[in-house]
Design an enzyme around this catalytic site. Structure first.
Site, PDB file in Angstrom:
ATOM      1  N   GLU A 223       0.802  -1.225   0.000  1.00  0.00           N
ATOM      2  CA  GLU A 223       0.000   0.000   0.000  1.00  0.00           C
ATOM      3  C   GLU A 223       0.839   1.281   0.000  1.00  0.00           C
ATOM      4  O   GLU A 223       0.850   2.026   0.989  1.00  0.00           O
ATOM      5  CB  GLU A 223      -0.940   0.025   1.215  1.00  0.00           C
ATOM      6  CG  GLU A 223      -1.938  -1.110   1.234  1.00  0.00           C
ATOM      7  CD  GLU A 223      -3.001  -0.951   2.319  1.00  0.00           C
ATOM      8  OE1 GLU A 223      -2.894  -0.009   3.128  1.00  0.00           O
ATOM      9  OE2 GLU A 223      -3.949  -1.767   2.358  1.00  0.00           O
ATOM     10  N   GLU A 404      -5.647  -8.522   1.045  1.00  0.00           N
ATOM     11  CA  GLU A 404      -6.262  -8.065   2.285  1.00  0.00           C
ATOM     12  C   GLU A 404      -7.735  -7.782   2.035  1.00  0.00           C
ATOM     13  O   GLU A 404      -8.091  -7.141   1.047  1.00  0.00           O
ATOM     14  CB  GLU A 404      -5.611  -6.775   2.825  1.00  0.00           C
ATOM     15  CG  GLU A 404      -4.218  -6.973   3.371  1.00  0.00           C
ATOM     16  CD  GLU A 404      -3.661  -5.718   4.039  1.00  0.00           C
ATOM     17  OE1 GLU A 404      -4.462  -4.871   4.506  1.00  0.00           O
ATOM     18  OE2 GLU A 404      -2.433  -5.586   4.095  1.00  0.00           O
TER      19      GLU A 404
END
Ligand code: FCB
Length: 497
Positions: A223, A404
């Site tokens: 991320e 995720e």
């Protein structure tokens, strides 16, 4: 960056969004253009797609036979043992020890004590039937100061972990960077310094050399957007800066680091596959005005295309570059050849999906769906379908993995020793149903990892939010399988949801 965009990004990240405006038109992806890629075995009796997204629990959806059912964690959030075996300091050590930075002053010093208890955790993974485990490697365990010779004791921990996974028939998926930058590198400029991208490639090469023969899938940077937004725009993550101009230079250097690591893996001649891990937020206009559509498009540029376009097409989105402006540090920091490095061919793309974003005509954001305990998270399973099909439609049939997806719930260990997290079961079932629908529509999704395997240190939120399939009783470090873990074990056994 325009003042407007900056203000709205800050506001969005600050989660000060007000009550939701009714949305008359949700312009998500509704059709995947690709053909099914060997996924004919994916069957469904699902009668249709309710836009409010609740999947029908009576319907059984079978996944492809070799689907990679997994769970995810990251080093700083679970390992503890921050001073063990020669580990150096990371920016999350120093940040979390700074008064006022984390809820209750929590730190990752002990976390879920996974560094000591990894064997027990591996057994729990086997008991769940996991086929894939995504974890991250702590850079300061491998290079305590971020440069120089490898700390073998740090590498040994990951050798033991990876070997333990193989012994239990679980495929390792290793993330190289999940935010725990060595503090020494922060002291020399952190990700604002282009040099750190090269240091990252050196570190990656050490890890590939040590573990390349036993890790089949690598993820480079976790991320990058969260580092940019939370670490450098909002400042509520390490290193705690609030500097938009620095933030997007950091974005460029993180992308550069990703590309350099891909090249470092290729240079080893190994067979491992590699890709980046992006948290993608589908952006929707909050109303059917042209202005909302335009604002949503730019928001999508900052949230998604900045990362996707550079890694997959070798160019930054022009609207974002124009909005940042030619004098921005990022635009000035892009050198000839950088985008070729950033777009070095990858083998798979890791998608992390948590929430949609609704953008108003004035560029603000509103909520449309209920939020979880994490205020930034609106629960909208169709967003999973939209983002997966959009990636395939816009970037081609690159193999995808969801690395995720999950939510925090107010879990309590009851007197009879159970944890009844029914909200997590519903959430995961609905999101898996959406992922299944994407596969059926041609998305080459090969695996899905629940965030998270264990309750853990949720960054600035400390230990208050519980995201795990497995409850961690922190005073005793006892692990208890939650209702969702039992449910997930059955999903894996059935290969169906
Ligand atoms: C993601 C992070 C992960 C965890 C979840 C809830 O953004 O990658 O470490 O914090 O959110």
């Amino acid at each position: 960056m325009s003042i407007l965009t900056r203000r709205h990004l800050l506001r969005r990240a600050a989660l000060s969004a007000t009550a939701a405006t009714p949305v008359s038109a949700v312009l998500g992806a509704t059709a995947a253009a690709t053909t099914a890629t060997g996924l004919a075995a994916c069957q469904s009796d699902d009668p249709g797609d309710d836009p409010a997204t609740a999947s029908n629990p009576a319907v059984r959806r079978s996944f492809p036979p070799d689907f990679g059912w997994g769970a995810a964690t990251s080093a700083y959030q679970i390992e503890g043992a921050t001073k063990e075996d020669g580990r150096g300091e990371s920016i999350w050590d120093s940040f979390s020890r700074t008064p006022g930075r984390t809820r209750n002053g929590d730190t990752g010093d002990v976390a879920a004590d996974h560094y000591q208890r990894y064997a027990e955790d591996l057994d729990l993974m086997r008991d769940l039937g996991l086929r894939s485990y995504r974890f991250s490697i702590s850079w300061p365990r491998i290079q305590p100061d971020g440069t120089g010779a490898a700390n073998q004791r740090g590498l040994d921990f990951y050798r033991r972990l990876v070997d333990g996974l193989h012994e239990r028939g679980i495929a390792p998926m290793a993330t190289l960077f999940h935010w725990d930058l060595p503090q020494s590198l922060q002291d020399t400029g952190g990700w604002e310094s282009r040099d750190v991208a090269h240091r990252f490639a050196d570190y990656a090469a050490i890890v590939f050399d040590a573990l390349g023969d036993r890790v089949p899938v690598w993820l480079t940077i976790n991320e990058p957007k969260t580092v940019v937004q939370n670490g450098y725009l909002m400042g509520h993550h390490a290193p705690g800066r609030q500097d938009p101009d620095a933030a997007y230079l950091v974005a460029h250097h993180l992308q550069l680091a990703h590309g350099l690591a891909v090249r470092a893996l290729r240079a080893t001649g190994g067979t491992g596959r590699i890709g980046p891990a992006f948290n993608l937020h589908p952006c929707y206009p909050a109303d059917d005005s042209t202005a909302a559509a335009e604002a949503s498009r730019l928001h999508d540029g900052y949230e998604n295309r900045l990362y996707l376009d550079s890694a997959l097409t070798g160019s930054y989105p022009q609207d974002v570059l124009a909005d940042l402006g030619p004098d921005s540090r990022m635009v000035r920091g892009i050198r000839d050849g950088d985008l070729e490095i950033i777009s070095s061919p990858i083998d798979l793309l890791a998608v992390q999906y948590y929430t949609p974003i609704y953008v108003t005509a004035s560029g603000g954001t509103v909520r449309r769906w209920p939020t979880s305990e994490a205020e930034w998270q609106q629960i909208y399973p169709d967003g999973m379908y939209d983002i997966l099909t959009r990636v395939t439609r816009d970037y081609g049939p690159i193999p995808l993995t969801v690395t995720e997806n999950g939510l925090p719930t107010p879990d309590e260990l009851s007197a009879d020793g159970t944890v009844e997290d029914h909200g997590r079961v519903t959430f995961l079932r609905d999101h898996l149903a959406a992922a299944h629908r994407a596969i059926a529509d041609g998305v080459p999704l090969e695996s899905f990892h629940v965030w998270s395997l264990l309750d853990n240190f949720e960054w600035a939120e400390g230990y208050e939010q519980r995201w795990g399939l497995i409850y961690v009783d922190y005073p005793t470090q006892r692990r208890v399988l939650k209702r969702s873990a039992h449910w997930y074990r059955q999903v894996i056994a059935d290969n169906a949801v």
